[in-house]
Design an enzyme around this catalytic site. Structure first.
Site, short mmCIF file in Angstrom:
data_model
loop_
_atom_site.label_atom_id
_atom_site.label_comp_id
_atom_site.label_asym_id
_atom_site.label_seq_id
_atom_site.Cartn_x
_atom_site.Cartn_y
_atom_site.Cartn_z
N HIS A 194 -7.87 -1.25 6.47
CA HIS A 194 -7.80 -2.29 7.02
C HIS A 194 -9.23 -3.17 5.73
O HIS A 194 -9.67 -2.83 5.43
CB HIS A 194 -9.10 -2.10 8.54
CG HIS A 194 -9.24 -3.29 8.86
ND1 HIS A 194 -8.54 -3.72 9.82
CD2 HIS A 194 -10.69 -3.69 9.08
CE1 HIS A 194 -9.65 -4.75 10.14
NE2 HIS A 194 -10.49 -5.06 9.64
N ASN A 225 0.74 -1.22 0.23
CA ASN A 225 0.53 0.03 -0.39
C ASN A 225 0.65 1.15 0.04
O ASN A 225 0.41 2.57 -0.57
CB ASN A 225 -0.93 -0.02 1.08
CG ASN A 225 -2.14 -0.99 0.63
OD1 ASN A 225 -2.87 -0.36 0.50
ND2 ASN A 225 -2.35 -2.21 1.21
N ASP A 264 -10.46 0.51 15.12
CA ASP A 264 -10.94 0.31 13.29
C ASP A 264 -11.84 0.21 13.87
O ASP A 264 -13.33 -0.19 13.35
CB ASP A 264 -10.28 -1.48 13.32
CG ASP A 264 -9.58 -2.19 13.54
OD1 ASP A 264 -8.07 -1.07 12.64
OD2 ASP A 264 -9.14 -3.49 13.29
N MET A 301 1.30 -2.68 11.91
CA MET A 301 -0.07 -3.37 13.12
C MET A 301 0.41 -3.37 14.38
O MET A 301 0.95 -4.13 15.51
CB MET A 301 1.06 -5.12 13.11
CG MET A 301 0.42 -5.33 11.68
SD MET A 301 -0.48 -5.35 10.70
CE MET A 301 -2.14 -6.95 10.97
N ARG A 302 0.63 -1.90 15.05
CA ARG A 302 0.51 -1.92 16.55
C ARG A 302 -0.85 -0.84 16.54
O ARG A 302 -0.67 0.03 15.82
CB ARG A 302 1.69 -0.79 16.71
CG ARG A 302 3.47 -1.27 16.24
CD ARG A 302 3.15 -2.82 17.51
NE ARG A 302 3.88 -2.28 18.77
CZ ARG A 302 3.51 -3.32 19.38
NH1 ARG A 302 3.51 -4.40 19.53
NH2 ARG A 302 3.69 -2.95 20.80
N ILE A 303 -1.07 -0.98 18.34
CA ILE A 303 -1.94 -0.09 18.75
C ILE A 303 -1.54 1.24 18.72
O ILE A 303 -0.47 0.89 19.47
CB ILE A 303 -2.74 -0.73 19.29
CG1 ILE A 303 -3.36 -2.07 18.86
CG2 ILE A 303 -4.58 -0.08 19.88
CD1 ILE A 303 -4.65 -3.30 19.84
C1 GAR Z 1 -3.23 -4.90 4.07
O1 GAR Z 1 -3.67 -5.76 3.25
C2 GAR Z 1 -3.57 -4.07 5.14
O2 GAR Z 1 -4.85 -3.70 5.17
C3 GAR Z 1 -3.25 -4.83 6.49
O3 GAR Z 1 -2.16 -5.00 6.12
C4 GAR Z 1 -2.08 -5.38 5.06
C5 GAR Z 1 -0.31 -4.14 5.14
O4 GAR Z 1 -0.36 -4.98 3.83
N1 GAR Z 1 -4.10 -4.31 7.57
C6 GAR Z 1 -3.62 -4.53 8.70
O5 GAR Z 1 -4.61 -5.81 9.08
C7 GAR Z 1 -4.76 -3.19 9.62
N2 GAR Z 1 -5.28 -3.95 10.91
P1 GAR Z 1 1.51 -3.99 2.95
O6 GAR Z 1 1.90 -3.95 3.91
O7 GAR Z 1 1.24 -5.24 1.65
O8 GAR Z 1 0.06 -3.13 2.42
#
Ligand code: GAR
Length: 203
Positions: free
Chosen positions: A112, A17, A148, A93-95
């Protein structure tokens, strides 16, 4: 003088992303510039990816801090040093501690991989498959202290197909993530969407 909003991307993993946002921001009329990537996981794939895209990267490992607050304070200091105006969390992935979310309220987005408010939290695709859903998707929302659940900026839907695994579903969802995240950042950076009284206001 540039009116492009100085934007940071927070990552923990692959950074696909992040790469989609950097690519979008290369358009001359895009209202945000990606000025900094912060990663909390040393060695994560997204670090090399950001470097290869020519974006400054700072690695701030949460493991080096004795509390969530102190880690967030280091992230906050790096953001302020770089004069960041907007933040995109992209697989971060940290709150956050509540003060961090409040301090950046209206200036911080998260993506998300579900159609929020359905399936917040982790292991989203497994949960969607276990629930027998026939559609899923992704959501870009303003980040608030509650996990979220901030006001939604954009969503995209995908079908859940027979035989899907968490990997095939995740891949289908990610194709849409890479479209809606640049679009959502554009809306916020241009002022066409803003957070007011706890709601996403579209002009
Ligand atoms: C993505 O699918 C995003 O939506 C998810 O992690 C992935 C990261 O992919 N985020 C979560 O689950 C947050 N709770 P990337 O590192 O290839 O962008």
């Amino acid at each position: 003088m540039s009116v492009r909003k100085k934007t940071a991307i927070l990552i923990s993993g692959n950074g696909s992303n992040m790469a989609a946002l950097v690519a979008a921001a290369q358009a001359p009329d895009y209202p945000a510039e990606i000025a900094l990537v912060i990663c909390n996981v040393p060695g994560a794939g997204g670090i090399a990816r950001a470097q290869s895209l020519g974006v400054p990267v700072k690695v701030i490992s949460h493991k080096e801090f004795d509390s969530r607050e102190n880690f967030d304070a280091a992230v906050d200091a790096a953001l302020r040093d770089a004069q960041i105006e907007l933040i995109c969390e992209a697989g971060f992935m940290r709150i956050h501690s509540a003060w961090f979310a409040e301090r950046w309220e209206g200036q911080i987005l998260n993506i998300h991989p579900s159609l929020l408010p359905a399936f917040p939290g982790i292991r989203v695709h497994e949960q969607v498959l276990a629930a027998g859903e026939n559609e899923s998707g992704c959501t870009v929302h303003f980040l608030t202290p509650e996990l979220d659940s901030g006001p939604i900026v954009l969503q995209a839907k995908v079908p859940v197909l027979p035989g899907d695994t968490k990997e095939t579903l995740a891949a289908r969802v990610q194709i849409e993530e890479h479209k809606i995240y640049p679009e959502a950042l554009k809306l916020v950076a241009s002022g066409n969407v803003s957070l007011k009284d706890g709601k996403a206001i579209f002009v």
